[in-house]
Design a protein around this motif. Structure first.
Motif, PDB file in Angstrom:
ATOM      1  N   ARG A   1      -5.252  -5.508 -11.971  1.00 39.98           N
ATOM      2  CA  ARG A   1      -6.649  -5.505 -11.507  1.00 39.98           C
ATOM      3  C   ARG A   1      -6.695  -5.558  -9.968  1.00 39.98           C
ATOM      4  NH1 ARG A   1     -10.190  -8.699  -9.507  1.00 39.98           N
ATOM      5  NH2 ARG A   1      -8.880 -10.561  -9.544  1.00 39.98           N
ATOM      6  N   ILE A   2      -5.864  -6.421  -9.382  1.00 44.85           N
ATOM      7  CA  ILE A   2      -5.843  -6.572  -7.919  1.00 44.85           C
ATOM      8  C   ILE A   2      -5.407  -5.267  -7.249  1.00 44.85           C
ATOM      9  CG2 ILE A   2      -4.613  -7.731  -6.019  1.00 44.85           C
ATOM     10  CD1 ILE A   2      -4.674 -10.283  -7.855  1.00 44.85           C
ATOM     11  N   TYR A   3      -4.379  -4.614  -7.786  1.00 43.24           N
ATOM     12  CA  TYR A   3      -3.906  -3.355  -7.203  1.00 43.24           C
ATOM     13  C   TYR A   3      -4.966  -2.257  -7.328  1.00 43.24           C
ATOM     14  CZ  TYR A   3       0.763  -4.174  -5.412  1.00 43.24           C
ATOM     15  OH  TYR A   3       1.819  -4.576  -4.619  1.00 43.24           O
ATOM     16  N   ARG A   4      -5.715  -2.299  -8.427  1.00 45.08           N
ATOM     17  CA  ARG A   4      -6.776  -1.299  -8.609  1.00 45.08           C
ATOM     18  C   ARG A   4      -7.881  -1.521  -7.564  1.00 45.08           C
ATOM     19  NH1 ARG A   4      -8.305  -1.977 -14.112  1.00 45.08           N
ATOM     20  NH2 ARG A   4      -6.527  -0.724 -14.729  1.00 45.08           N
ATOM     21  N   GLU A   5      -8.255  -2.785  -7.348  1.00 43.44           N
ATOM     22  CA  GLU A   5      -9.339  -3.100  -6.403  1.00 43.44           C
ATOM     23  C   GLU A   5      -8.916  -2.876  -4.952  1.00 43.44           C
ATOM     24  OE1 GLU A   5     -11.040  -6.960  -6.968  1.00 43.44           O
ATOM     25  OE2 GLU A   5     -11.759  -6.479  -8.983  1.00 43.44           O
ATOM     26  N   LEU A   6      -7.691  -3.318  -4.620  1.00 44.99           N
ATOM     27  CA  LEU A   6      -7.243  -3.255  -3.219  1.00 44.99           C
ATOM     28  C   LEU A   6      -6.790  -1.855  -2.812  1.00 44.99           C
ATOM     29  CD1 LEU A   6      -4.983  -6.290  -2.210  1.00 44.99           C
ATOM     30  CD2 LEU A   6      -7.027  -5.476  -1.053  1.00 44.99           C
TER      31      LEU A   6
ATOM     32  N   HIS B   1      -6.782   1.018  -5.020  1.00 44.12           N
ATOM     33  CA  HIS B   1      -7.359   2.116  -5.821  1.00 44.12           C
ATOM     34  C   HIS B   1      -6.275   2.902  -6.558  1.00 44.12           C
ATOM     35  CE1 HIS B   1     -10.842   0.996  -3.511  1.00 44.12           C
ATOM     36  NE2 HIS B   1     -10.201   1.285  -2.401  1.00 44.12           N
TER      37      HIS B   1
ATOM     38  N   ASP C   1      -3.897   3.055 -10.285  1.00 42.24           N
ATOM     39  CA  ASP C   1      -3.665   2.539 -11.633  1.00 42.24           C
ATOM     40  C   ASP C   1      -2.181   2.295 -11.800  1.00 42.24           C
ATOM     41  OD1 ASP C   1      -5.848   1.969 -13.201  1.00 42.24           O
ATOM     42  OD2 ASP C   1      -6.304   4.080 -13.536  1.00 42.24           O
TER      43      ASP C   1
ATOM     44  N   LYS D   1       0.841  -1.204   0.000  1.00 38.84           N
ATOM     45  CA  LYS D   1       0.000   0.000   0.000  1.00 38.84           C
ATOM     46  C   LYS D   1       0.877   1.256   0.000  1.00 38.84           C
ATOM     47  CE  LYS D   1      -3.983   2.009   2.303  1.00 38.84           C
ATOM     48  NZ  LYS D   1      -4.976   1.869   3.368  1.00 38.84           N
TER      49      LYS D   1
ATOM     50  N   GLU E   1      -3.715  -9.298 -14.469  1.00 42.22           N
ATOM     51  CA  GLU E   1      -4.433  -9.730 -13.264  1.00 42.22           C
ATOM     52  C   GLU E   1      -3.917  -8.986 -12.036  1.00 42.22           C
ATOM     53  OE1 GLU E   1      -6.983 -11.864 -10.700  1.00 42.22           O
ATOM     54  OE2 GLU E   1      -7.053 -11.408 -12.846  1.00 42.22           O
TER      55      GLU E   1
END
Length: 378
Positions: free
Chosen positions: A164-169, A171, A173, A146, A161
């Motif tokens: 995507r995980i970094y975007r979801e966890l 926020h 890009d 983080k 993939e």
């Protein structure tokens, strides 16, 4: 397209791996492949090396400047303390951009932020889910990842993939730049005779023997199978470990533990001549061992994860098993009963190495990142 124009005086420091030309893990290979290509394109490259690992300490190798920094030599502290010292040192130099590998180094971005040095970080896999980091270690890696998204100017992932995980966890890009591969069409088959192996007489596992690579599940499934072939397990861990001891205590004449294979030609021959390569890696983006298997023309049997699906193009370049010994056993029997399918996978494996896994293309993308960062802060 390969970058033609040389970049005068762009200075890049790379830290967070073991050093150069030390090749052992994925990050060390990346430092070598990327560092050498950047240097050839006129970039002044400095690599920070873990002092204790280098007997000889030349100031330059292949035009790359080397700085040897110390660390606290304790299993859990070595890497982090080495990176901390390296980051502080790099901030006092005239480099334009600092490139850091490993999400564990996320918090150290605050140092470069204070010194106003442009930074990029390659954050690799889901370290906080790995079984070896129980409790505090897992919490640290989640927090460190983080922090990487807060303190570094550019976060880089090596798979869609993971992006995507970094975007979801978190926020954020991140930019996807894959890990490169070096395909090869042939290997010296005589290199495998030292283990009394013959072409296609064995299945192969390559990787550190840690729980998240699931060698235990693959071995248990193989032992349950009626295969006449061997299972060759390449890899180890550099310390005493009950997980590894348990694996090695399994009684079956078909199991062959080689330990580390440090000769790249021997390793290449083991890949080239296996009946199929078994891949159990669970957490992480683009996996170097899998790229080798594709580049060396292996039939691949992989654990069914989103990362492995991405790398094998959803089954175009491999077959999958679920995370249990019974599924491994079934897939081994299927593979042995379908030699034509296995041959077709071998014949098309290298086609799975699309442009994104080409080291020159990878270097182009990193160079673009470094140039834009140095302009932004220039």
């Amino acid at each position: 397209m390969k970058e033609k124009s040389h970049t005068p005086n762009l200075k890049v420091a790379i830290l967070g791996a073991k050093g150069y030309p030390y090749v052992y893990g994925g990050y060390d290979t990346m430092v070598k492949e990327l560092g050498e290509r950047l240097q050839k394109r006129g970039v002044e490259v400095t690599v920070y090396c873990h002092r204790a690992l280098f007997k000889d300490k030349p100031a330059y190798v292949n035009g790359i400047k080397l700085v040897y920094t110390p660390a606290i030599e304790k299993k859990s502290l070595t890497q982090l303390t080495h990176s901390f010292v390296s980051m502080v040192h790099a901030c006092f130099t005239d480099v334009d951009v600092i490139f850091v590998v490993n999400s564990g180094n996320g918090p150290f971005g605050i140092i470069s932020r204070i010194f106003r040095k442009p930074t990029a970080i390659n954050v690799d896999g889901l370290e906080w889910l790995r079984p070896k980091w129980k409790g505090l270690g897992a919490k640290y890696f989640l927090w460190a990842s983080k922090m990487a998204t807060k303190f570094y100017d550019q976060v880089i992932n090596d798979s869609d993939e993971m992006q995507r995980i970094y975007r979801e966890l978190f926020h954020v890009d991140s930019q996807v730049i894959a890990y490169g591969a070096n395909p090869s069409l042939s290997a010296d088959a005589s290199k495998i005779s030292k283990w009394n192996l013959e072409k296609e007489s064995y299945f192969l596992i390559v990787g550190r023997l840690v729980p998240d690579n699931n060698a235990d599940i693959i071995i248990q499934g193989f032992v349950k199978s009626n295969s006449k072939r061997k299972l060759v397990i390449v890899g180890d861990v550099p310390f005493k470990d009950s997980y590894v001891d348990n694996l090695k205590s399994i009684k079956d004449d078909r199991l062959l533990f080689t330990g580390y294979v440090t000769d790249p030609e021997e390793l290449k021959a083991l890949y080239h001549n296996c009946y199929a390569y078994l891949h159990g890696h669970e957490y992480g983006g683009t996996n170097p061992a899998m790229l080798k298997a594709l580049g060396y023309g292996c039939a691949i049997l992989a654990l069914n994860t989103a990362f492995n699906q991405e790398m094998l193009q959803n089954g175009k370049h491999g077959k999958y098993f679920e995370k249990n010994p019974e599924a491994v056993k079934t897939l081994i029997h299927t593979a042995e009963s379908e030699p034509d399918t296995m041959q077709a996978l071998r014949d098309t494996a290298r086609a799975g190495l699309t442009q994104k896994y080409n080291w020159d293309h990878v270097t182009d993308q990193y160079l673009q990142v470094f140039k834009s960062l140095s302009k932004k802060h220039g």
